[in-house]
Design an enzyme around this catalytic site. Structure first.
Site, short mmCIF file in Angstrom:
data_model
loop_
_atom_site.label_atom_id
_atom_site.label_comp_id
_atom_site.label_asym_id
_atom_site.label_seq_id
_atom_site.Cartn_x
_atom_site.Cartn_y
_atom_site.Cartn_z
N HIS A 1 3.16 70.17 23.14
CA HIS A 1 3.36 69.48 24.42
C HIS A 1 2.77 68.08 24.40
CE1 HIS A 1 -0.58 71.26 26.36
NE2 HIS A 1 -0.81 70.01 26.00
N ASN B 1 0.88 73.49 21.13
CA ASN B 1 2.26 74.01 21.15
C ASN B 1 3.28 72.88 21.14
OD1 ASN B 1 1.95 72.94 23.67
ND2 ASN B 1 2.44 74.80 24.81
N ASP C 1 -1.04 63.63 33.94
CA ASP C 1 -0.94 64.94 34.60
C ASP C 1 -2.20 65.29 35.38
OD1 ASP C 1 -2.52 65.24 32.33
OD2 ASP C 1 -1.01 66.38 31.23
N GLU D 1 5.58 71.33 28.65
CA GLU D 1 5.53 72.53 27.82
C GLU D 1 6.90 72.83 27.21
OE1 GLU D 1 2.51 73.29 27.31
OE2 GLU D 1 1.83 74.83 28.70
C1 GLP Z 1 -3.94 68.77 27.48
C2 GLP Z 1 -3.34 67.54 28.20
C3 GLP Z 1 -2.66 66.68 27.21
C4 GLP Z 1 -3.57 66.55 26.01
C5 GLP Z 1 -3.54 67.82 25.23
C6 GLP Z 1 -4.49 67.86 24.04
O1 GLP Z 1 -3.44 69.94 27.91
N1 GLP Z 1 -2.46 67.82 29.28
O2 GLP Z 1 -2.38 65.42 27.80
O3 GLP Z 1 -3.10 65.55 25.17
O4 GLP Z 1 -3.67 68.91 26.08
O5 GLP Z 1 -5.77 68.25 24.40
P1 GLP Z 1 -6.99 68.19 23.40
O6 GLP Z 1 -7.16 66.77 23.01
O7 GLP Z 1 -8.17 68.70 24.19
O8 GLP Z 1 -6.66 69.05 22.24
#
Ligand code: GLP
Length: 262
Positions: free
Chosen positions: A154, A152, A83, A159
């Site tokens: 995702h 959440n 993304d 989402e």
């Molecule tokens: C982000 C990314 C995801 C990632 C997730 C966890 O928003 N788009 O690909 O896996 O959230 O993030 P973190 O590892 O900082 O908790």
């Protein structure tokens, strides 16, 4: 290898450091085989804080490879990230493109075209999402997909609610996600872009193998829901249960609510 769903292998280590070494063992073995066989399928890359120690451990491992093997890997590397934020350019230090360059690209001397991400500054993000999805398709789809987990539920920026057949598209980020990701934006959720382009669950579930990495107590409950409750659009990661080769990598804190492991 502990197994509590037919297709999901859960690997537990006491702390994030031991966990990253274990994942790197498996990913490096995968890369070594791909290089040796000269059959390199695109890798699926994730961003986020969880992934930072993984990239550090991966680079350490790969740079200890014999020079010819490492050179060969650098030549054939091709990855597609999950993304990118709409509105951020690769030159913006808060973009996922900049993250990938800092975490991986500059260490392995990869060119930008070897590290594919959606273009956050495209004039029409919807057109860019379709272009990115079809570029991945033309490249043969993902071989090994790395994933983090959102608070959440995702994966990528899929989402809730997200259907298992959702394709690469523009999404509006939930407030909870903008709060979760605010640290890269000076701590202010309002500074986090409202939209992103993400690969869909369709492209993610088409990967040959999936590695979901989850650390920390804050994600223990959503991880339990994703793995043990029935699949639901409201917990996009739950659709991973339908994939035939999923590895879930957890530290002690993240698996506290998984009955067979805690
Ligand atoms: C982000 C990314 C995801 C990632 C997730 C966890 O928003 N788009 O690909 O896996 O959230 O993030 P973190 O590892 O900082 O908790």
């Amino acid at each position: 290898m502990p197994q509590f769903l037919s297709s999901v292998a859960v690997h537990r280590r006491p702390d994030p450091f031991a966990l990253m070494e274990a994942i790197v063992d498996q990913v490096a073995a995968y890369l070594a085989k791909a290089v040796e066989r000269e059959s390199f399928k695109p890798l699926g890359m994730a961003t986020g804080r969880t992934m930072e120690p993984f990239y550090e451990a991966l680079i350490q491992r790969l740079t200890s490879w014999p020079a010819p093997q490492l050179e060969q890997l650098k030549r054939c590397w091709l990855s597609f990230n999950l993304d990118e934020y709409v509105g951020l350019s690769p030159g913006d230090s808060r973009s996922f493109a900049a993250y990938m360059e800092a975490q991986l690209g500059c260490h392995l001397e990869l060119s930008p075209c070897q590290l594919q991400l959606p273009d956050g500054t495209a004039k029409d993000p919807g057109v860019e999402a379709r272009r990115y999805g079809s570029a991945l398709h033309q490249a043969g789809g993902i071989g090994l997909q790395l994933l983090g987990l959102g608070g959440n539920g995702h994966v990528g920026f899929n989402e809730p609610p997200s259907q298992p057949n959702s394709c690469c598209r523009v999404v509006t980020l939930q407030r909870a996600t903008r709060i979760q990701n605010a640290s890269a934006f000076g701590g202010s959720p309002d500074e986090v872009p409202e939209q992103a382009i993400t690969l869909g669950l369709n492209e993610i579930l088409a990967a040959e193998e999936i590695h979901l990495i989850v650390t920390g107590a804050a994600k223990a409950e959503i991880l339990r829901t994703a793995l043990l409750d029935p699949c639901s659009d409201e917990v996009p990661a739950s659709w991973l249960q339908r994939h035939s080769r999923v590895h879930v990598w957890v530290d002690d804190a993240a698996c506290a609510h998984l009955p067979l492991l805690s």
